[in-house]
Design a protein around this motif. Sequence first.
Motif, PDB file in Angstrom:
ATOM      1  N   CYS A 248      27.651  16.179  -0.849  1.00 11.08           N
ATOM      2  CA  CYS A 248      27.153  14.801  -0.763  1.00 11.08           C
ATOM      3  C   CYS A 248      25.797  14.782  -0.062  1.00 11.08           C
ATOM      4  O   CYS A 248      24.793  14.408  -0.660  1.00 11.08           O
ATOM      5  CB  CYS A 248      28.129  13.886  -0.043  1.00 11.08           C
TER       6      CYS A 248
ATOM      7  N   VAL B 292      23.347   9.219  -4.269  1.00 10.27           N
ATOM      8  CA  VAL B 292      23.824  10.592  -4.530  1.00 10.27           C
ATOM      9  C   VAL B 292      22.969  11.293  -5.595  1.00 10.27           C
ATOM     10  O   VAL B 292      21.745  11.200  -5.557  1.00 10.27           O
ATOM     11  CB  VAL B 292      25.330  10.639  -4.842  1.00 10.27           C
TER      12      VAL B 292
ATOM     13  N   TRP C  36      30.965  -2.346   4.301  1.00 12.86           N
ATOM     14  CA  TRP C  36      30.078  -2.563   3.152  1.00 12.86           C
ATOM     15  C   TRP C  36      30.589  -3.747   2.338  1.00 12.86           C
ATOM     16  O   TRP C  36      31.795  -4.066   2.378  1.00 12.86           O
ATOM     17  CB  TRP C  36      30.075  -1.338   2.249  1.00 12.86           C
TER      18      TRP C  36
ATOM     19  N   MET D  60      30.774  10.442  15.727  1.00 13.61           N
ATOM     20  CA  MET D  60      29.782  10.017  14.701  1.00 13.61           C
ATOM     21  C   MET D  60      29.252   8.625  15.038  1.00 13.61           C
ATOM     22  O   MET D  60      28.060   8.356  14.956  1.00 13.61           O
ATOM     23  CB  MET D  60      30.437  10.028  13.325  1.00 13.61           C
TER      24      MET D  60
ATOM     25  N   ALA E 155      18.624   7.166   7.974  1.00 13.97           N
ATOM     26  CA  ALA E 155      19.113   6.668   9.264  1.00 13.97           C
ATOM     27  C   ALA E 155      20.208   5.615   9.095  1.00 13.97           C
ATOM     28  O   ALA E 155      20.332   4.990   8.032  1.00 13.97           O
ATOM     29  CB  ALA E 155      17.946   6.075  10.045  1.00 13.97           C
TER      30      ALA E 155
ATOM     31  N   GLY F  23      19.977   5.871   3.381  1.00 15.89           N
ATOM     32  CA  GLY F  23      20.851   5.359   4.446  1.00 15.89           C
ATOM     33  C   GLY F  23      21.475   4.030   4.062  1.00 15.89           C
ATOM     34  O   GLY F  23      20.884   3.266   3.278  1.00 15.89           O
ATOM     35  N   LEU F  24      22.657   3.756   4.591  1.00 17.80           N
ATOM     36  CA  LEU F  24      23.357   2.523   4.195  1.00 17.80           C
ATOM     37  C   LEU F  24      23.973   1.787   5.372  1.00 17.80           C
ATOM     38  O   LEU F  24      25.157   1.427   5.357  1.00 17.80           O
ATOM     39  CB  LEU F  24      24.437   2.867   3.178  1.00 17.80           C
TER      40      LEU F  24
ATOM     41  N   ASP G 275      13.834  10.567  14.554  1.00 20.72           N
ATOM     42  CA  ASP G 275      15.184  10.188  14.953  1.00 20.72           C
ATOM     43  C   ASP G 275      15.063   9.510  16.320  1.00 20.72           C
ATOM     44  O   ASP G 275      13.969   9.364  16.855  1.00 20.72           O
ATOM     45  CB  ASP G 275      16.126  11.413  14.996  1.00 20.72           C
TER      46      ASP G 275
ATOM     47  N   THR H  63      22.427  14.333  -2.288  1.00 19.98           N
ATOM     48  CA  THR H  63      21.807  13.014  -2.086  1.00 19.98           C
ATOM     49  C   THR H  63      20.354  13.135  -1.652  1.00 19.98           C
ATOM     50  O   THR H  63      19.463  12.469  -2.185  1.00 19.98           O
ATOM     51  CB  THR H  63      22.601  12.235  -1.025  1.00 19.98           C
TER      52      THR H  63
ATOM     53  N   THR I 111      29.468   7.938   5.324  1.00 19.20           N
ATOM     54  CA  THR I 111      30.087   7.005   4.364  1.00 19.20           C
ATOM     55  C   THR I 111      31.586   6.904   4.600  1.00 19.20           C
ATOM     56  O   THR I 111      32.175   5.828   4.457  1.00 19.20           O
ATOM     57  CB  THR I 111      29.801   7.459   2.919  1.00 19.20           C
TER      58      THR I 111
ATOM     59  N   SER J  49      18.218   5.139  -3.601  1.00 18.09           N
ATOM     60  CA  SER J  49      18.667   6.330  -4.334  1.00 18.09           C
ATOM     61  C   SER J  49      20.086   6.669  -3.896  1.00 18.09           C
ATOM     62  O   SER J  49      20.358   6.755  -2.693  1.00 18.09           O
ATOM     63  CB  SER J  49      17.733   7.510  -4.057  1.00 18.09           C
TER      64      SER J  49
HETATM   65  N1  LIG Z   1      22.561   6.797  -0.747  1.00 16.19           N
HETATM   66  C1  LIG Z   1      23.524   7.705  -0.838  1.00 16.19           C
HETATM   67  O1  LIG Z   1      23.869   8.188  -1.918  1.00 16.19           O
HETATM   68  C2  LIG Z   1      24.206   8.204   0.404  1.00 16.19           C
HETATM   69  C3  LIG Z   1      24.878   9.433   0.413  1.00 16.19           C
HETATM   70  C4  LIG Z   1      25.439   9.870   1.626  1.00 16.19           C
HETATM   71  C5  LIG Z   1      25.345   9.096   2.783  1.00 16.19           C
HETATM   72  N2  LIG Z   1      24.706   7.897   2.694  1.00 16.19           N
HETATM   73  C6  LIG Z   1      24.540   7.051   3.891  1.00 16.19           C
HETATM   74  O2  LIG Z   1      23.487   7.635   4.660  1.00 16.19           O
HETATM   75  C7  LIG Z   1      23.678   7.297   6.047  1.00 16.19           C
HETATM   76  C8  LIG Z   1      23.604   8.566   6.888  1.00 16.19           C
HETATM   77  O3  LIG Z   1      24.711   9.405   6.608  1.00 16.19           O
HETATM   78  P1  LIG Z   1      24.912  10.723   7.543  1.00 16.19           P
HETATM   79  O4  LIG Z   1      26.211  11.340   7.123  1.00 16.19           O
HETATM   80  O5  LIG Z   1      23.677  11.527   7.545  1.00 16.19           O
HETATM   81  O6  LIG Z   1      25.060  10.029   8.986  1.00 16.19           O
HETATM   82  P2  LIG Z   1      24.978  10.708  10.439  1.00 16.19           P
HETATM   83  O7  LIG Z   1      25.765   9.814  11.350  1.00 16.19           O
HETATM   84  O8  LIG Z   1      25.292  12.147  10.350  1.00 16.19           O
HETATM   85  O9  LIG Z   1      23.414  10.610  10.828  1.00 16.19           O
HETATM   86  C9  LIG Z   1      22.762   9.368  11.042  1.00 16.19           C
HETATM   87  C10 LIG Z   1      21.482   9.666  11.806  1.00 16.19           C
HETATM   88  O10 LIG Z   1      20.709   8.461  11.955  1.00 16.19           O
HETATM   89  C11 LIG Z   1      20.082   8.531  13.225  1.00 16.19           C
HETATM   90  N3  LIG Z   1      19.557   7.215  13.616  1.00 16.19           N
HETATM   91  C12 LIG Z   1      20.242   6.161  14.140  1.00 16.19           C
HETATM   92  N4  LIG Z   1      19.381   5.134  14.388  1.00 16.19           N
HETATM   93  C13 LIG Z   1      18.139   5.552  13.989  1.00 16.19           C
HETATM   94  C14 LIG Z   1      16.849   4.975  13.980  1.00 16.19           C
HETATM   95  N5  LIG Z   1      16.637   3.723  14.426  1.00 16.19           N
HETATM   96  N6  LIG Z   1      15.801   5.699  13.505  1.00 16.19           N
HETATM   97  C15 LIG Z   1      15.996   6.973  13.070  1.00 16.19           C
HETATM   98  N7  LIG Z   1      17.195   7.614  13.056  1.00 16.19           N
HETATM   99  C16 LIG Z   1      18.250   6.884  13.509  1.00 16.19           C
HETATM  100  C17 LIG Z   1      21.184   9.076  14.136  1.00 16.19           C
HETATM  101  O11 LIG Z   1      20.656   9.551  15.367  1.00 16.19           O
HETATM  102  C18 LIG Z   1      21.742  10.192  13.248  1.00 16.19           C
HETATM  103  O12 LIG Z   1      21.029  11.392  13.466  1.00 16.19           O
HETATM  104  C19 LIG Z   1      25.017   6.557   6.110  1.00 16.19           C
HETATM  105  O13 LIG Z   1      24.801   5.176   6.096  1.00 16.19           O
HETATM  106  C20 LIG Z   1      25.715   6.987   4.820  1.00 16.19           C
HETATM  107  O14 LIG Z   1      26.654   6.046   4.359  1.00 16.19           O
HETATM  108  C21 LIG Z   1      24.138   7.440   1.557  1.00 16.19           C
END
Ligand SMILES: NC(=O)c1ccc[n+]([C@@H]2O[C@H](COP(=O)([O-])OP(=O)(O)OC[C@H]3O[C@@H](n4cnc5c(N)ncnc54)[C@H](O)[C@@H]3O)[C@@H](O)[C@H]2O)c1
Length: 343
Positions: free
Chosen positions: A151, A289, A52, A326, A241, A264-265, A198, A155, A43, A287
Amino acid sequence: MSKMKAAIVEGFGEEFQVKDAEIPEPGPGQVLVKLIASGVCHTDLHAAEGDWPVKPKLPLIPGHEGVGIVEKLGEGVTEVALGDMIGNAWLASACGHCQYCRTGWETLCEAQSNGGYSVDGSFGQYMLVDSRYAAHIPEGSDPHEIAPVLCAGVTVYKGLKMTEVKPGQWVAISGIGGLGHIAVQYAVAMGMRVIAIDVADDKLALASKHGAEITVNAFAQDPAEIIQQKVGGTHGVLVTAVHPKAFGQAIGMTRRGGTIVFNGLPAGDFPAPIFDIVLKGLTIRGSIVGTRQDMIEALEFYAAGKIKPTFHTRPLEDINAVFDEMRHGKIDGRVVIDYAGRA
Ligand SMILES: NC(=O)c1ccc[n+]([C@@H]2O[C@H](COP(=O)([O-])OP(=O)(O)OC[C@H]3O[C@@H](n4cnc5c(N)ncnc54)[C@H](O)[C@@H]3O)[C@@H](O)[C@H]2O)c1
Ligand SMILES: CCCCCCO
Ligand SMILES: [Zn+2]
Ligand SMILES: [Zn+2]
């Protein structure tokens, strides 16, 4: 006013400026925290890129997985004391009296402020925290290791609860990054059986290390086909993801009556197969956090030794390199910024 070192976003898509900033003064209800560690969430990358629909404030000090020691109390603070070890969170504050805050859904409050997004966060040597929304770090915690729980941990813990998957049933976790590798651990601790998905084999190896029974590389295989063949479809899916493709794939892997939860976002959309969703009686939920109560529970899982984030400490000056890693999916687990000379 004295100074602190901070990583500041001054323009979307620009590199961070690591430079001197004013140490903020706590206002009523706030506390000043001297940081020890801060996790780096994807994020924070969305914030820096401004990708976003809702944009963060600028200039911005991102970061919402910060852990540190309370050094100064603002007027009227009662929930926190000098010397306490606390954390900040995405849910930096909420109104406390709207229909959502009244019914245990403060994460949906339309008047909330967000740490490291609408208010400055933990990518600096000091930060302000609203004492009513501070995360209380359990006695004996490793501040660097627990930071990702603030976080990523809360989450995915909330997201897994929202899948309604029962002990002994299958949950697929798509995306094994900062959130996903911790989701595997919460799912195992909650009695679920885990399928990890993944696009990178090293991430799948990390998932196996943390207890996943089945792994699928979505780059090389169709996860829906594999999961249907192996277990007849999963009872629930948690998508963390960062690619829209993973969201559409969740529908095919879920058995009838299952629940898919999106954490994921990534920017973008995914094609939603109406007929399959209706015929299979699927539930799809977003969903975000977790509430303060979810945070207490998520931290208790860590304190009980059930959750051990994989993390790597880096100095604040490395922040631009960390974001580049990242962007290219090169981070194993979570990077944690170190302010205490550990990196
Ligand atoms: N909803 C919430 O409250 C909330 C909270 C925290 C983070 N997020 C969001 O969640 C997402 C992930 O955050 P993070 O810190 O874990 O990111 P990160 O970069 O650590 O991990 C992302 C993962 O997604 C994988 N990925 C990429 N393409 C893919 C695919 N097609 N299929 C499967 N896996 C795939 C990557 O290999 C990586 O392992 C971000 O968009 C972030 O903004 C949302
Ligand atoms: C809608 C934004 C949710 C981000 C949570 C913290 O990473
Ligand atoms: Zn986050
Ligand atoms: Zn509210």
